[in-house]
Design a protein around this motif. Structure first.
Motif, short mmCIF file in Angstrom:
data_model
loop_
_atom_site.label_atom_id
_atom_site.label_comp_id
_atom_site.label_asym_id
_atom_site.label_seq_id
_atom_site.Cartn_x
_atom_site.Cartn_y
_atom_site.Cartn_z
N UNK A 273 1.00 -1.24 0.19
CA UNK A 273 -0.45 -0.29 -0.03
C UNK A 273 0.62 1.14 -0.22
N UNK A 274 0.72 1.92 -0.84
CA UNK A 274 1.89 3.49 -1.03
C UNK A 274 1.56 3.88 -0.62
N UNK A 275 0.03 4.21 0.01
CA UNK A 275 -0.18 5.49 1.12
C UNK A 275 0.29 5.04 3.02
N UNK A 276 -0.10 3.61 3.16
CA UNK A 276 0.78 3.46 3.93
C UNK A 276 1.93 3.20 4.70
N UNK A 277 2.78 3.04 3.09
CA UNK A 277 4.25 3.28 3.22
C UNK A 277 5.01 4.48 3.13
N UNK A 278 4.01 5.31 2.68
CA UNK A 278 4.28 7.45 2.62
C UNK A 278 4.40 7.09 3.89
N UNK A 279 3.26 6.96 4.68
CA UNK A 279 3.01 7.17 6.00
C UNK A 279 3.94 6.34 6.96
N UNK A 280 4.53 5.22 6.68
CA UNK A 280 5.80 5.28 7.35
C UNK A 280 6.83 5.72 7.61
N UNK A 281 7.42 6.06 6.48
CA UNK A 281 7.99 7.12 5.81
C UNK A 281 8.28 8.62 6.43
N UNK A 282 7.00 8.63 6.89
CA UNK A 282 7.06 9.70 7.13
C UNK A 282 7.11 10.19 8.29
N UNK A 283 6.57 9.05 9.90
CA UNK A 283 6.49 8.67 10.50
C UNK A 283 8.05 8.48 11.33
N UNK A 284 9.16 7.94 10.35
CA UNK A 284 10.90 7.70 10.63
C UNK A 284 10.96 9.01 10.43
N UNK B 20 18.25 6.17 7.17
CA UNK B 20 19.18 5.51 5.47
C UNK B 20 17.66 4.79 4.99
N UNK B 21 18.51 4.07 3.88
CA UNK B 21 17.61 4.02 3.28
C UNK B 21 17.29 2.36 3.42
N UNK B 22 17.78 1.38 4.45
CA UNK B 22 17.39 0.34 5.25
C UNK B 22 16.72 0.97 6.12
N UNK B 23 16.26 2.31 6.55
CA UNK B 23 15.80 1.81 7.49
C UNK B 23 14.65 2.30 6.98
N UNK B 24 14.23 3.29 5.54
CA UNK B 24 12.97 3.00 5.41
C UNK B 24 12.13 2.16 4.35
N UNK B 25 13.36 0.44 4.43
CA UNK B 25 12.66 0.02 3.89
C UNK B 25 12.77 -0.98 5.28
N UNK B 26 12.81 -1.30 5.96
CA UNK B 26 12.00 -2.32 7.12
C UNK B 26 11.21 -1.10 7.56
N UNK B 27 11.03 0.28 7.65
CA UNK B 27 9.99 0.86 7.91
C UNK B 27 9.04 1.14 7.46
N UNK B 28 9.22 0.71 5.97
CA UNK B 28 7.51 0.76 4.64
C UNK B 28 7.55 -1.01 4.32
N UNK B 29 8.11 -1.62 4.20
CA UNK B 29 7.82 -2.51 3.99
C UNK B 29 8.17 -3.07 3.30
N UNK B 30 8.69 -2.70 2.32
CA UNK B 30 9.13 -2.87 0.89
C UNK B 30 11.01 -2.88 0.56
N UNK B 31 11.55 -3.74 -0.69
CA UNK B 31 12.26 -3.81 -0.97
C UNK B 31 12.82 -2.95 -1.53
N UNK B 32 14.28 -3.02 -2.22
CA UNK B 32 14.88 -1.53 -2.25
C UNK B 32 14.63 -1.26 -3.97
#
Length: 208
Positions: free
Chosen positions: A20-31, A41-53
């Motif tokens: 879910x792109x919207x939920x992934x962006x919300x997770x990015x916002x919070x981190x 880091x990009x790895x922080x975003x990968x883990x928080x957003x639940x999506x691979x690089x």
């Protein structure tokens, strides 16, 4: 060869995982809000957003592009306290005081990181990230301009003295708002923030 419904392969096999792109962006916002731009880091975003690089880069682009989208989302979600205060209050003074109080509550809420993402995310950092700092600075300046417009409305409607320096007031109360964010991130209570707001309102220009 077997036939029938049980013999059919699942249509999901071999397909990339959907997200879910919207939920992934919300997770990015919070981190970003919690850690700031450079510390995330990009790895922080990968883990928080639940999506691979590869999917992250395909859907959002680079880290700075993700951050800019995250800031826009923050503005829409968390900026409502300021927007509603400036548009719904009957007087300029009421608008300013309500804006400060509403943001103080938001800054100390348990529902997200403390303070304001836009104030805290990238005040200092490497020269390579100057574009991010300029982007955030413009965002904060836009907020100050919106406050000035509301103060000018107060002058036009007669609830703020024509002698008032609206540039000075807008700059001052924007600085108070940003200071509340830093206080909140440092752990200040809502009572302390409200005390600061009460003191700040004492400088409001007297009626002629």
């Amino acid at each position: 060869m077997r036939t029938g419904p049980d013999s059919q392969a699942s249509p999901a096999i071999g397909r990339p995982r959907q997200f879910d792109r919207d939920m992934a962006l919300l997770a990015a916002m919070r981190i970003f809000w919690a850690q700031g731009y450079e510390a995330t880091s990009i790895q922080d975003l990968v883990l928080a957003m639940g999506v691979n690089k590869p999917s992250l880069y395909s859907a959002f682009g680079c880290k700075e592009e993700i951050f800019r989208e995250a800031v826009e989302l923050y503005d829409r979600l968390e900026g409502r306290a300021t927007t509603q205060s400036l548009t719904m209050s009957a007087t300029a003074r009421g608008a300013v005081e309500t804006m400060l109080l509403a943001n103080a509550r938001a800054y100390t809420s348990d529902e997200g990181p403390r303070g304001c993402m836009i104030v805290l995310s990238s005040l200092l950092g490497a020269p390579a990230n100057e574009g991010v700092r300029a982007f955030l600075a413009k965002n904060r300046l836009d907020g100050e301009k919106a406050l000035k417009i509301r103060l000018e409305q107060g002058v036009a409607e007669g609830d703020l003295s024509p002698a008032a320096d609206v540039d000075q007031l807008a700059a001052f109360y924007t600085t108070v708002l940003e200071g509340l964010s830093i206080q909140a991130r440092d752990g200040a209570s809502i009572d302390k923030l409200n005390m600061i707001i009460e003191a700040a309102m004492f400088i409001w220009p007297a009626d002629d």
